[in-house]
Motif scaffolding. Structure first.
Motif, PDB file in Angstrom:
ATOM      1  N   UNK A  22     -12.167   1.239 125.049  1.00 51.19           N
ATOM      2  CA  UNK A  22     -13.134   0.382 124.362  1.00 51.19           C
ATOM      3  C   UNK A  22     -12.875  -1.060 124.735  1.00 51.19           C
ATOM      4  N   UNK A  23     -13.789  -1.938 124.317  1.00 57.93           N
ATOM      5  CA  UNK A  23     -13.620  -3.368 124.566  1.00 57.93           C
ATOM      6  C   UNK A  23     -12.646  -3.998 123.582  1.00 57.93           C
ATOM      7  N   UNK A  24     -12.320  -3.299 122.511  1.00 57.21           N
ATOM      8  CA  UNK A  24     -11.450  -3.852 121.476  1.00 57.21           C
ATOM      9  C   UNK A  24      -9.995  -3.604 121.865  1.00 57.21           C
ATOM     10  N   UNK A  25      -9.413  -4.582 122.503  1.00 54.02           N
ATOM     11  CA  UNK A  25      -8.077  -4.436 123.065  1.00 54.02           C
ATOM     12  C   UNK A  25      -7.042  -4.961 122.076  1.00 54.02           C
ATOM     13  N   UNK A  26      -6.674  -4.135 121.110  1.00 50.56           N
ATOM     14  CA  UNK A  26      -5.769  -4.535 120.039  1.00 50.56           C
ATOM     15  C   UNK A  26      -4.493  -3.701 120.058  1.00 50.56           C
ATOM     16  N   UNK A  27      -3.397  -4.331 119.614  1.00 51.93           N
ATOM     17  CA  UNK A  27      -2.141  -3.600 119.412  1.00 51.93           C
ATOM     18  C   UNK A  27      -1.612  -3.942 118.027  1.00 51.93           C
ATOM     19  N   UNK A  28      -1.356  -2.910 117.232  1.00 48.68           N
ATOM     20  CA  UNK A  28      -0.905  -3.116 115.860  1.00 48.68           C
ATOM     21  C   UNK A  28       0.613  -3.047 115.742  1.00 48.68           C
ATOM     22  N   UNK A  29       1.252  -2.270 116.568  1.00 52.47           N
ATOM     23  CA  UNK A  29       2.712  -2.181 116.532  1.00 52.47           C
ATOM     24  C   UNK A  29       3.235  -1.679 117.862  1.00 52.47           C
ATOM     25  N   UNK A  30       4.471  -2.075 118.148  1.00 51.97           N
ATOM     26  CA  UNK A  30       5.186  -1.626 119.336  1.00 51.97           C
ATOM     27  C   UNK A  30       6.600  -1.295 118.888  1.00 51.97           C
ATOM     28  N   UNK A  31       7.002  -0.035 119.055  1.00 51.95           N
ATOM     29  CA  UNK A  31       8.313   0.426 118.593  1.00 51.95           C
ATOM     30  C   UNK A  31       9.156   0.824 119.796  1.00 51.95           C
ATOM     31  N   UNK A  32      10.342   0.228 119.888  1.00 52.12           N
ATOM     32  CA  UNK A  32      11.202   0.431 121.052  1.00 52.12           C
ATOM     33  C   UNK A  32      12.566   0.908 120.600  1.00 52.12           C
ATOM     34  N   UNK A  33      12.979   2.044 121.115  1.00 53.72           N
ATOM     35  CA  UNK A  33      14.302   2.586 120.809  1.00 53.72           C
ATOM     36  C   UNK A  33      15.349   1.888 121.667  1.00 53.72           C
ATOM     37  N   UNK A  34      16.346   1.299 121.010  1.00 52.77           N
ATOM     38  CA  UNK A  34      17.407   0.592 121.725  1.00 52.77           C
ATOM     39  C   UNK A  34      18.617   1.499 121.910  1.00 52.77           C
ATOM     40  N   UNK A  43      10.076  -7.665 114.117  1.00 51.90           N
ATOM     41  CA  UNK A  43       9.709  -9.010 114.563  1.00 51.90           C
ATOM     42  C   UNK A  43       8.230  -9.246 114.300  1.00 51.90           C
ATOM     43  N   UNK A  44       7.931 -10.229 113.480  1.00 49.57           N
ATOM     44  CA  UNK A  44       6.547 -10.584 113.193  1.00 49.57           C
ATOM     45  C   UNK A  44       6.186 -11.811 114.031  1.00 49.57           C
ATOM     46  N   UNK A  45       5.330 -11.612 115.030  1.00 53.08           N
ATOM     47  CA  UNK A  45       5.004 -12.651 115.996  1.00 53.08           C
ATOM     48  C   UNK A  45       3.530 -13.062 115.890  1.00 53.08           C
ATOM     49  N   UNK A  46       3.067 -13.864 116.831  1.00 54.84           N
ATOM     50  CA  UNK A  46       1.705 -14.399 116.784  1.00 54.84           C
ATOM     51  C   UNK A  46       0.661 -13.343 117.130  1.00 54.84           C
ATOM     52  N   UNK A  47       0.743 -12.826 118.360  1.00 63.09           N
ATOM     53  CA  UNK A  47      -0.212 -11.819 118.828  1.00 63.09           C
ATOM     54  C   UNK A  47       0.405 -11.124 120.045  1.00 63.09           C
ATOM     55  N   UNK A  48      -0.053  -9.924 120.376  1.00 63.25           N
ATOM     56  CA  UNK A  48       0.469  -9.251 121.576  1.00 63.25           C
ATOM     57  C   UNK A  48       0.121 -10.047 122.832  1.00 63.25           C
ATOM     58  N   UNK A  49       1.055 -10.097 123.778  1.00 59.05           N
ATOM     59  CA  UNK A  49       0.814 -10.801 125.038  1.00 59.05           C
ATOM     60  C   UNK A  49       0.528  -9.823 126.165  1.00 59.05           C
ATOM     61  N   UNK A  50       1.546  -9.053 126.568  1.00 61.03           N
ATOM     62  CA  UNK A  50       1.317  -8.138 127.675  1.00 61.03           C
ATOM     63  C   UNK A  50       1.980  -6.785 127.506  1.00 61.03           C
ATOM     64  N   UNK A  51       2.864  -6.660 126.536  1.00 62.47           N
ATOM     65  CA  UNK A  51       3.683  -5.449 126.443  1.00 62.47           C
ATOM     66  C   UNK A  51       2.877  -4.222 126.042  1.00 62.47           C
ATOM     67  N   UNK A  52       3.095  -3.142 126.789  1.00 62.55           N
ATOM     68  CA  UNK A  52       2.528  -1.841 126.495  1.00 62.55           C
ATOM     69  C   UNK A  52       3.666  -0.831 126.518  1.00 62.55           C
TER      70      UNK A  52
END
Length: 221
Positions: A22-34, A43-52
């Motif tokens: 879709x045209x709605x390119x949104x990301x609500x959360x990104x979870x990474x296992x360390x 981490x509460x940040x401004x907006x998603x930049x490039x991470x997928x």
């Protein structure tokens, strides 16, 4: 595009987003296992930049490195605005052009609420929002602060803190600005949030007298 650090198994990355078809390119959360400890860094940040789930970005990699050094087992990236953009100006434009903003805003808040309340005793919360003009950013931050209020967590101002910026906009600087991530790692500023629902009043409390003159900031929620 930025690669994830070699110790991150991208097969274990979890992402909640739209925009694949879709045209709605949104990301609500990104979870990474360390790997490692049981604690979780949110981490509460401004907006998603490039991470997928396949590629990272510089801000996310900075937090991954910090989380690994502090032996967090998992890192979760959340944002005030869920729309992909590369800076505050493009975030403003992209958000204004986004269809169904009310839907995305509600979903984003719901995801934030679920993430911070899941096993909340294991969470440490970093607040590093920056500020975006023209999108009612203060109002969005206040709604998130209500969710963060009264938790037994520490909220941390990342980047160089400025009393007027915090007092007037209720926001913290973003760690990606001017390469100042070291300021966060070496000298984080800590504050807590209370919310009196009966009086509809938020209070941002700080005890860091060396860096700020105020004891707390009262906000009409």
């Amino acid at each position: 595009m930025v690669e994830y650090p070699g110790y991150i198994d991208i097969r274990k990355i979890g992402i909640n987003r739209t925009g694949l078809t879709t045209e709605e390119n949104c990301r609500y959360s990104l979870t990474i296992n360390i790997g490692g400890g049981e604690k979780r860094l949110i981490c509460l940040l401004m907006n998603p930049s490039g991470a997928t789930e396949s590629y990272s970005d510089n801000t996310v990699n900075n937090f991954i490195g910090y989380a690994k050094n502090k032996k967090y087992g998992e890192i979760i990236i959340l944002n005030v605005l869920p729309i992909y953009a590369t800076n505050d100006k493009s975030a403003e434009t992209s958000w204004k052009n986004l269809k169904d903003k009310e839907y995305h805003e509600k979903k984003n808040l719901k995801v934030i609420e679920e993430m911070i309340n899941h096993e909340s005793d294991k969470n440490d919360i970093v607040v590093s929002t920056g500020f975006v003009s023209g999108v009612a950013f203060k109002e969005k931050v206040k709604e998130i602060y209500k969710l963060l209020a009264n938790l037994n967590n520490t909220c941390i101002i990342s980047y160089k803190s400025n009393e007027n910026f915090f007092r007037e906009k209720y926001c913290t600087y973003h760690t990606s600005r001017k390469g100042e991530f070291d300021t966060f790692t070496k000298n984080p500023f800590k504050f807590t949030i209370d919310y009196d629902k009966s009086r509809n009043k938020l209070t941002l409390k700080s005890s860091d007298a060396k860096r700020f003159n105020f004891t707390n900031i009262n906000i009409r929620a």
